[in-house]
Design a protein around this motif. Structure first.
Motif, mmCIF file in Angstrom:
data_model
loop_
_atom_site.group_PDB
_atom_site.id
_atom_site.type_symbol
_atom_site.label_atom_id
_atom_site.label_comp_id
_atom_site.label_asym_id
_atom_site.label_seq_id
_atom_site.Cartn_x
_atom_site.Cartn_y
_atom_site.Cartn_z
ATOM 1 N N UNK A 95 0.821 -1.215 0.000
ATOM 2 C CA UNK A 95 0.000 0.000 0.000
ATOM 3 C C UNK A 95 0.853 1.262 0.000
ATOM 4 N N UNK A 96 2.115 1.130 0.388
ATOM 5 C CA UNK A 96 3.048 2.271 0.380
ATOM 6 C C UNK A 96 3.982 2.236 -0.825
ATOM 7 N N UNK A 97 3.680 1.383 -1.790
ATOM 8 C CA UNK A 97 4.447 1.372 -3.030
ATOM 9 C C UNK A 97 5.595 0.398 -3.085
ATOM 10 N N UNK A 98 5.762 -0.459 -2.072
ATOM 11 C CA UNK A 98 6.837 -1.442 -2.087
ATOM 12 C C UNK A 98 6.482 -2.554 -3.063
ATOM 13 N N UNK A 99 7.452 -2.977 -3.864
ATOM 14 C CA UNK A 99 7.198 -3.984 -4.904
ATOM 15 C C UNK A 99 7.808 -5.327 -4.542
ATOM 16 N N UNK A 100 7.261 -6.377 -5.161
ATOM 17 C CA UNK A 100 7.762 -7.735 -4.977
ATOM 18 C C UNK A 100 8.078 -8.369 -6.314
ATOM 19 N N UNK A 101 8.689 -9.567 -6.308
ATOM 20 C CA UNK A 101 9.063 -10.235 -7.566
ATOM 21 C C UNK A 101 7.834 -10.516 -8.424
ATOM 22 N N UNK A 102 7.743 -9.866 -9.569
ATOM 23 C CA UNK A 102 6.503 -9.930 -10.344
ATOM 24 C C UNK A 102 6.260 -11.299 -10.956
ATOM 25 N N UNK A 103 7.296 -12.121 -11.108
ATOM 26 C CA UNK A 103 7.118 -13.471 -11.637
ATOM 27 C C UNK A 103 7.299 -14.504 -10.522
ATOM 28 N N UNK A 104 6.670 -14.249 -9.394
ATOM 29 C CA UNK A 104 6.805 -15.137 -8.242
ATOM 30 C C UNK A 104 6.368 -16.556 -8.568
ATOM 31 N N UNK A 105 5.380 -16.730 -9.419
ATOM 32 C CA UNK A 105 4.916 -18.071 -9.773
ATOM 33 C C UNK A 105 5.772 -18.698 -10.876
ATOM 34 N N UNK A 106 5.875 -18.027 -12.037
ATOM 35 C CA UNK A 106 6.444 -18.650 -13.228
ATOM 36 C C UNK A 106 7.905 -18.300 -13.471
ATOM 37 N N UNK A 107 8.477 -17.427 -12.667
ATOM 38 C CA UNK A 107 9.816 -16.923 -12.929
ATOM 39 C C UNK A 107 10.934 -17.918 -12.650
#
Length: 457
Positions: free
Chosen positions: A218-230
């Protein structure tokens, strides 16, 4: 779109209007049941210690702890989930290769929803999201046989549900899911061998971390966008390949879950029903039992019957007792039921229970295993010292798929569990709010929960 973004879009689009009346009623029953087992655990030693710790730590008072007091959302999520998990008396979902308890997510949903002054309809929708995400991942991506705990898939569900309750947009929901799913891969040793307090706290930890991941997102912190298929993601490293088309998913999975009748590990329920039936037969005397033989399905044998997850004959604590089928059968034969009072330390180690459990033999059956999870088969035979034999078999129990709990039945269980902590008036107030939750505010529910006593009256 990445797979986490597709899941996030499903979460953002979730709406109570898309849920059938049957599923909404079952969601309310799950809320009531979850609160019942949570309130009944308020005076348990580990939950008392956790409350004392959280009181010492403090925290911005935006989310209510059951029994009064407020703290930050992620800490309230941990405490309230610890309460609902500790007794091991909650609901369950049975997939062929995985078993989980989707109601474990309620702590994350409740604290997140309260912190933004959400409506009861929003809470129910977020709770439905938790059920859908956790059950569907368990269907297609079981991890138990690979040495990981079911809380691993739960991290995705807790984050998705918390993010939904916090009203986050799809982009932030995806980041919450990615962070929680990446960081909370859990070992199955949690539930093997001699069990510790962590057996009941592993999911509260995930509930906390899923909530915190949603707050970070909610404060703009990002996570690994390909957590499933990466590369070295969830599929590559843990689950193997699988597919879920989230655009085609509904919000009905709650109707595929079951609720416990006995205060015991879920795979024991039909066997304990069988024990009660034999105990009630004319001529049966538990003091004259010579031997007990249970034939059951492979999952029950592996987890609670003395199979691959450890011997179940050394029983000293509540955590060990509620995961030992020999101990549970013995206490049902002796006491006639298995409720929270059977887990008093002196009852767990009592000579009569300890002696009788040594007479219990459990074997798995390929034939019965093929019928699970559509059925929960158990074949029980008891021989008395004079040679008299009793036998019965069960395929299910009240609360299973073929006999789902009604609101009235859920109230009976709830009333027994909470009345010592609430009295009649507050008990009825909480139940009435829950049954009308789609027309109430979450704050009405948490205000009532704050008035619950933390000790038995």
């Amino acid at each position: 779109m990445t797979e986490s973004q597709q899941l996030a879009q499903f979460v953002q689009d979730a709406d109570l209007a898309r849920i059938s009346p049957e599923a909404v009623e079952q969601l309310k029953i799950r809320v009531l049941d979850t609160l019942g087992v949570a309130i009944s655990a308020l005076d348990a030693e580990p939950t008392v210690a956790i409350r004392e710790l959280l009181t010492d730590l403090g925290g911005t008072p935006t989310a209510t702890m059951i029994g009064g007091g407020k703290t930050s959302p992620e800490r309230a999520a941990f405490y309230n989930s610890a309460l609902s998990r500790y007794l091991d008396f909650m609901d369950a979902y049975l997939a062929k290769g995985e078993t989980n308890h989707p109601s474990d997510n309620f702590g994350a949903v409740l604290s997140s929803a309260e912190s933004v002054d959400a409506s009861g309809a929003e809470l129910l929708t977020a709770f439905a999201v938790a059920y859908q995400v956790q059950t569907r991942l368990s269907d297609v991506a079981p991890v138990r046989d690979k040495g990981f705990d079911h809380t691993t898939q739960g991290a995705f569900a807790a984050a998705a549900a918390a993010a939904k309750a916090l009203r986050l947009p799809a982009e932030q929901i995806a980041n919450a899911i990615a962070m929680a799913g990446t960081a909370n891969v859990a070992l199955r040793v949690t539930r093997t061998g001699n069990l510790s307090h962590w057996k009941g706290l592993a999911y509260p930890h995930v509930s906390k971390e899923g909530t915190f991941a949603a707050l970070l997102a909610s404060r703009g912190i990002t996570g690994p966008e390909e957590v499933f298929e990466g590369n070295k993601g969830f599929k590559d490293s843990i689950a193997g390949d699988f597919e879920i088309d989230w655009s085609q998913e509904d919000l009905e999975s709650v109707t595929r879950t079951i609720i416990k009748k006995h205060n015991a590990e879920i795979h024991s329920q039909s066997a304990l029903d069988a024990a009660q039936e034999i105990r009630d037969k004319e001529g049966f005397d538990p003091d004259e039992i010579d031997k007990v033989h249970l034939t059951t399905f492979d999952v029950a044998y592996s987890i609670i019957g003395g199979g691959e997850e450890g011997d179940k004959q050394l029983i000293r604590t509540k955590e060990e007792a509620d995961h030992s089928l020999p101990w549970m059968l013995a206490v049902v034969f002796l006491d006639g039921h298995l409720n929270p009072e059977q887990y008093a330390p002196e009852r767990i180690t009592a000579d009569d229970v300890q002696a009788l459990m040594k007479k219990v033999e459990i074997t798995p059956s390929d034939e019965l295993s093929k019928r699970f999870p559509e059925h929960m088969p158990a074949e029980l035979q008891v021989t008395l010292s004079d040679g008299t034999e009793f036998s019965t078999s069960k395929d299910s129990y009240s609360g299973f798929h073929d006999d789902p709990l009604s609101w009235e039945q859920a109230r009976e269980k709830f009333d027994v569990l909470v009345t010592p902590f609430t009295g009649d008036k507050l008990r009825d107030e909480i139940a009435e709010i829950v049954h009308d939750l789609d027309n109430r505010q979450v704050s009405e529910l948490t205000e009532a929960l704050s008035k619950v006593s933390v000790s038995r009256g």
